[in-house]
Design an enzyme around this catalytic site. Structure first.
Site, PDB file in Angstrom:
ATOM      1  N   ASP A   2       0.807  -1.204   0.000  1.00  0.00           N
ATOM      2  CA  ASP A   2       0.000   0.000   0.000  1.00  0.00           C
ATOM      3  C   ASP A   2       0.851   1.270   0.000  1.00  0.00           C
ATOM      4  O   ASP A   2       1.932   1.293   0.580  1.00  0.00           O
ATOM      5  CB  ASP A   2      -0.897  -0.016   1.249  1.00  0.00           C
ATOM      6  N   HIS A  19       2.926   3.050  -8.841  1.00  0.00           N
ATOM      7  CA  HIS A  19       2.814   1.602  -9.057  1.00  0.00           C
ATOM      8  C   HIS A  19       4.075   1.069  -9.748  1.00  0.00           C
ATOM      9  O   HIS A  19       4.599   0.023  -9.390  1.00  0.00           O
ATOM     10  CB  HIS A  19       1.579   1.273  -9.902  1.00  0.00           C
ATOM     11  N   LEU A 113      11.453 -20.518  -3.521  1.00  0.00           N
ATOM     12  CA  LEU A 113      10.439 -19.647  -2.906  1.00  0.00           C
ATOM     13  C   LEU A 113       9.186 -19.682  -3.773  1.00  0.00           C
ATOM     14  O   LEU A 113       9.285 -19.686  -5.000  1.00  0.00           O
ATOM     15  CB  LEU A 113      10.980 -18.205  -2.839  1.00  0.00           C
TER      16      LEU A 113
HETATM   17  C1  FPP Z   1      -1.859  -0.178  -3.512  1.00  0.00           C
HETATM   18  O1  FPP Z   1      -1.403   1.168  -3.388  1.00  0.00           O
HETATM   19  C2  FPP Z   1      -1.190  -0.854  -4.644  1.00  0.00           C
HETATM   20  C3  FPP Z   1      -1.822  -1.427  -5.694  1.00  0.00           C
HETATM   21  C4  FPP Z   1      -3.284  -1.460  -5.832  1.00  0.00           C
HETATM   22  C5  FPP Z   1      -1.071  -2.049  -6.814  1.00  0.00           C
HETATM   23  C6  FPP Z   1       0.198  -2.759  -6.430  1.00  0.00           C
HETATM   24  C7  FPP Z   1       0.851  -3.277  -7.652  1.00  0.00           C
HETATM   25  C8  FPP Z   1       2.182  -3.165  -7.908  1.00  0.00           C
HETATM   26  C9  FPP Z   1       3.167  -2.588  -6.970  1.00  0.00           C
HETATM   27  C10 FPP Z   1       2.685  -3.753  -9.178  1.00  0.00           C
HETATM   28  C11 FPP Z   1       3.244  -5.052  -8.779  1.00  0.00           C
HETATM   29  C12 FPP Z   1       3.534  -5.965  -9.857  1.00  0.00           C
HETATM   30  C13 FPP Z   1       3.632  -7.306  -9.638  1.00  0.00           C
HETATM   31  C14 FPP Z   1       4.000  -8.200 -10.747  1.00  0.00           C
HETATM   32  C15 FPP Z   1       3.351  -7.945  -8.318  1.00  0.00           C
HETATM   33  P1  FPP Z   1      -2.454   2.340  -3.581  1.00  0.00           P
HETATM   34  O2  FPP Z   1      -2.624   2.602  -5.025  1.00  0.00           O
HETATM   35  O3  FPP Z   1      -3.730   1.974  -2.872  1.00  0.00           O
HETATM   36  O4  FPP Z   1      -1.768   3.538  -2.854  1.00  0.00           O
HETATM   37  P2  FPP Z   1      -2.508   4.730  -2.069  1.00  0.00           P
HETATM   38  O5  FPP Z   1      -3.181   4.091  -0.891  1.00  0.00           O
HETATM   39  O6  FPP Z   1      -1.370   5.604  -1.667  1.00  0.00           O
HETATM   40  O7  FPP Z   1      -3.457   5.380  -2.998  1.00  0.00           O
END
Ligand code: FPP
Length: 232
Positions: A2, A19, A113
């Site tokens: 997050d 992201h 893993l």
């Molecule tokens: C939450 O942060 C994150 C996500 C919904 C997406 C996470 C995905 C990635 C990091 C890409 C990963 C790729 C792979 C292959 C695993 P948020 O958008 O809710 O952040 P915020 O709370 O600050 O708005």
């Protein structure tokens, strides 16, 4: 994982930049977990509820998933990491499903893993499916309702192949579970950190594990019983 959006905002960038930067943290954590001998890591990459985000962000995330899965495949192979996935995978766009399926197949003999991606996943979705499977067996006369126990439920969930998590880490200062592995975390230790996901490093993982190691896991028993057992 997050805090990607907020991380990008503090830098005056679009959410997707957060992201994209979050992928580095995925690499850090997978590598550190493999080095430490952790056997399973589940990354909550996209929840059922995340489909309700603006379409532009959803599309960009799906594109990022395809790119990351394809791009990281050689590293997964090199590090003997098996990629797995849980969630409503049929709801993913075709390109995403195909690249995922390809990586799942190509890494299936890796043993160091298990890196489990929760994609279009929510625990309630999984539980509803599990209950349907069990009810079907009861209807067909293959199972008596009175025979349903914890292992019937464990075996009907999409996580049936893995042990239940011991440690759940949530980044970005939020103290919620957000529909993640609700059944499986019954006795899990929780670790919350203010670090935003793109800033998460190997050292952050070490800190979380050190905190976990200091905890006494009593599983409903009393402290003396646990100490007796370790002294035996
Ligand atoms: C939450 O942060 C994150 C996500 C919904 C997406 C996470 C995905 C990635 C990091 C890409 C990963 C790729 C792979 C292959 C695993 P948020 O958008 O809710 O952040 P915020 O709370 O600050 O708005």
């Amino acid at each position: 994982m997050d805090g990607n959006g907020r991380w990008a905002k503090t830098k005056g960038k679009f959410r997707i930049f957060g992201h994209k930067s979050g992928v580095n943290a995925v690499k850090e954590v997978s590598e550190a977990a493999a080095e430490l001998g952790v056997q399973c890591v589940t990354l909550y990459a996209f929840s059922t509820e995340n489909w309700s985000r603006p379409q532009k962000e959803v599309d960009a995330l799906m594109e990022l998933l395809v790119k990351t899965i394809r791009g990281e495949l050689p590293t997964l192979q090199k590090n003997n990491i098996r990629l797995r996935a849980i969630g409503n995978l049929e709801s993913l766009p075709t390109a995403c499903r195909e690249s995922l399926q390809d990586a799942l197949n190509q890494t299936k003999n890796n043993t160091r893993l298990e890196l489990i991606l929760a994609l279009s996943y929510s625990s309630k979705w999984d539980m509803v499916n599990a209950i349907k499977k069990i009810a079907e067996k009861v209807t067909l006369g293959e199972l008596k309702a009175s025979e349903i126990n914890e292992s019937t439920i464990n075996n009907a969930l999409s996580t049936y192949e893995w042990p239940h998590p011991e440690l759940l880490i949530r980044t970005s200062g939020e103290h919620r579970v957000s529909n993640f592995l609700l059944w499986e975390i019954a006795y899990c230790e929780f670790y919350f950190t203010d670090t935003l996901w793109p800033d998460y490093t190997k050292e952050d993982l070490y800190e979380a594990i050190l905190s976990f190691q200091k905890r006494e896991r009593r599983f409903g028993k009393i402290s003396e019983q646990i100490l007796e057992k370790t002294e035996e």
